[in-house]
Design a protein around this motif. Structure first.
Motif, mmCIF file in Angstrom:
data_model
loop_
_atom_site.group_PDB
_atom_site.id
_atom_site.type_symbol
_atom_site.label_atom_id
_atom_site.label_comp_id
_atom_site.label_asym_id
_atom_site.label_seq_id
_atom_site.Cartn_x
_atom_site.Cartn_y
_atom_site.Cartn_z
ATOM 1 N N GLU A 21 -35.425 -23.627 28.048
ATOM 2 C CA GLU A 21 -34.061 -23.894 28.487
ATOM 3 C C GLU A 21 -33.870 -25.196 29.280
ATOM 4 O O GLU A 21 -32.882 -25.323 29.982
ATOM 5 C CB GLU A 21 -33.542 -22.720 29.323
ATOM 6 C CG GLU A 21 -33.399 -21.427 28.547
ATOM 7 C CD GLU A 21 -32.399 -21.501 27.412
ATOM 8 O OE1 GLU A 21 -31.449 -22.309 27.481
ATOM 9 O OE2 GLU A 21 -32.576 -20.754 26.447
ATOM 10 N N THR A 25 -34.257 -31.898 24.550
ATOM 11 C CA THR A 25 -35.240 -31.438 23.570
ATOM 12 C C THR A 25 -36.644 -31.964 23.839
ATOM 13 O O THR A 25 -37.609 -31.312 23.466
ATOM 14 C CB THR A 25 -34.812 -31.819 22.139
ATOM 15 O OG1 THR A 25 -34.623 -33.225 22.063
ATOM 16 C CG2 THR A 25 -33.551 -31.101 21.742
ATOM 17 N N GLU A 48 -36.684 -16.416 22.934
ATOM 18 C CA GLU A 48 -35.775 -17.193 22.074
ATOM 19 C C GLU A 48 -34.965 -16.264 21.185
ATOM 20 O O GLU A 48 -33.761 -16.445 21.021
ATOM 21 C CB GLU A 48 -36.563 -18.208 21.250
ATOM 22 C CG GLU A 48 -35.696 -19.136 20.430
ATOM 23 C CD GLU A 48 -34.785 -20.022 21.251
ATOM 24 O OE1 GLU A 48 -33.730 -20.438 20.709
ATOM 25 O OE2 GLU A 48 -35.066 -20.325 22.425
ATOM 26 N N ASN A 49 -35.607 -15.259 20.600
ATOM 27 C CA ASN A 49 -34.887 -14.310 19.747
ATOM 28 C C ASN A 49 -33.833 -13.535 20.530
ATOM 29 O O ASN A 49 -32.750 -13.269 20.015
ATOM 30 C CB ASN A 49 -35.861 -13.333 19.083
ATOM 31 C CG ASN A 49 -36.551 -13.950 17.896
ATOM 32 O OD1 ASN A 49 -36.003 -14.776 17.179
ATOM 33 N ND2 ASN A 49 -37.795 -13.555 17.682
ATOM 34 N N ASN A 51 -32.258 -14.510 23.298
ATOM 35 C CA ASN A 51 -31.260 -15.310 24.002
ATOM 36 C C ASN A 51 -30.541 -16.342 23.145
ATOM 37 O O ASN A 51 -29.329 -16.308 23.056
ATOM 38 C CB ASN A 51 -31.914 -16.001 25.208
ATOM 39 C CG ASN A 51 -32.330 -15.001 26.247
ATOM 40 O OD1 ASN A 51 -31.507 -14.491 26.974
ATOM 41 N ND2 ASN A 51 -33.602 -14.673 26.288
ATOM 42 N N GLN A 52 -31.249 -17.233 22.529
ATOM 43 C CA GLN A 52 -30.608 -18.324 21.807
ATOM 44 C C GLN A 52 -30.683 -18.182 20.284
ATOM 45 O O GLN A 52 -29.742 -18.464 19.592
ATOM 46 C CB GLN A 52 -31.212 -19.674 22.215
ATOM 47 C CG GLN A 52 -31.051 -20.012 23.677
ATOM 48 C CD GLN A 52 -29.622 -20.333 24.058
ATOM 49 O OE1 GLN A 52 -28.834 -20.773 23.226
ATOM 50 N NE2 GLN A 52 -29.283 -20.100 25.307
ATOM 51 N N GLY A 53 -31.855 -17.825 19.790
ATOM 52 C CA GLY A 53 -32.042 -17.681 18.346
ATOM 53 C C GLY A 53 -31.935 -18.993 17.592
ATOM 54 O O GLY A 53 -31.532 -19.009 16.437
ATOM 55 N N ARG A 54 -32.332 -20.091 18.221
ATOM 56 C CA ARG A 54 -32.239 -21.407 17.578
ATOM 57 C C ARG A 54 -33.354 -21.537 16.545
ATOM 58 O O ARG A 54 -34.538 -21.478 16.876
ATOM 59 C CB ARG A 54 -32.353 -22.521 18.623
ATOM 60 C CG ARG A 54 -31.208 -22.480 19.634
ATOM 61 C CD ARG A 54 -31.471 -23.370 20.798
ATOM 62 N NE ARG A 54 -32.556 -22.781 21.613
ATOM 63 C CZ ARG A 54 -32.897 -23.226 22.809
ATOM 64 N NH1 ARG A 54 -32.285 -24.274 23.330
ATOM 65 N NH2 ARG A 54 -33.874 -22.656 23.474
ATOM 66 N N VAL A 55 -32.965 -21.737 15.298
ATOM 67 C CA VAL A 55 -33.911 -21.795 14.192
ATOM 68 C C VAL A 55 -34.918 -22.919 14.398
ATOM 69 O O VAL A 55 -36.121 -22.732 14.183
ATOM 70 C CB VAL A 55 -33.163 -21.949 12.844
ATOM 71 C CG1 VAL A 55 -34.135 -22.162 11.702
ATOM 72 C CG2 VAL A 55 -32.293 -20.732 12.584
ATOM 73 N N GLN A 56 -34.470 -24.085 14.827
ATOM 74 C CA GLN A 56 -35.397 -25.204 14.989
ATOM 75 C C GLN A 56 -36.447 -24.928 16.074
ATOM 76 O O GLN A 56 -37.606 -25.322 15.942
ATOM 77 C CB GLN A 56 -34.667 -26.526 15.250
ATOM 78 C CG GLN A 56 -33.888 -26.592 16.548
ATOM 79 C CD GLN A 56 -32.473 -26.044 16.463
ATOM 80 O OE1 GLN A 56 -32.167 -25.168 15.664
ATOM 81 N NE2 GLN A 56 -31.588 -26.556 17.302
ATOM 82 N N ILE A 57 -36.073 -24.231 17.120
ATOM 83 C CA ILE A 57 -37.029 -23.880 18.172
ATOM 84 C C ILE A 57 -38.001 -22.823 17.658
ATOM 85 O O ILE A 57 -39.214 -22.915 17.887
ATOM 86 C CB ILE A 57 -36.309 -23.374 19.444
ATOM 87 C CG1 ILE A 57 -35.364 -24.444 19.995
ATOM 88 C CG2 ILE A 57 -37.319 -22.897 20.489
ATOM 89 C CD1 ILE A 57 -36.029 -25.735 20.402
ATOM 90 N N ARG A 59 -38.914 -22.425 14.595
ATOM 91 C CA ARG A 59 -39.824 -23.114 13.671
ATOM 92 C C ARG A 59 -40.905 -23.862 14.429
ATOM 93 O O ARG A 59 -42.061 -23.872 14.027
ATOM 94 C CB ARG A 59 -39.055 -24.080 12.774
ATOM 95 C CG ARG A 59 -38.308 -23.390 11.677
ATOM 96 C CD ARG A 59 -37.687 -24.389 10.740
ATOM 97 N NE ARG A 59 -36.857 -23.694 9.785
ATOM 98 C CZ ARG A 59 -35.711 -24.148 9.319
ATOM 99 N NH1 ARG A 59 -35.253 -25.324 9.720
ATOM 100 N NH2 ARG A 59 -35.010 -23.458 8.458
#
Length: 73
Positions: A21, A25, A48-49, A51-57, A59
């Motif tokens: 967080e 980046t 991450e799953n 809270n944000q679920g950002r695909v790039q993170i 990956r």
């Protein structure tokens, strides 16, 4: 913000929240690069799953998991 008291903290003292967080980046990438064990990596993926679920993170975390596994061989 979630309760970080139950999150895994590696020897350097960073929680998954602190690793994933920061305001830019470059710091996120540095936080991921300094993960050295699967326990910490799993905690970061779970954070991450949840809270944000950002695909790039996710990956990048997957890539780091592969790097850690290959170091163990």
């Amino acid at each position: 913000m979630s309760d970080s008291s139950n999150l895994s903290v590696e020897s350097d003292g960073l929680t998954p929240e602190q690793r994933l967080e920061p305001p830019n980046t470059r710091l996120i990438n540095a936080g991921i690069a300094t993960i050295h064990n699967m326990e910490t990596l799993r905690a970061c993926v779970a954070y991450e799953n949840a809270n944000q679920g950002r695909v790039q993170i996710l990956r990048r975390l997957e890539q780091r998991a592969s790097e850690i596994r290959s170091q163990g061989d």
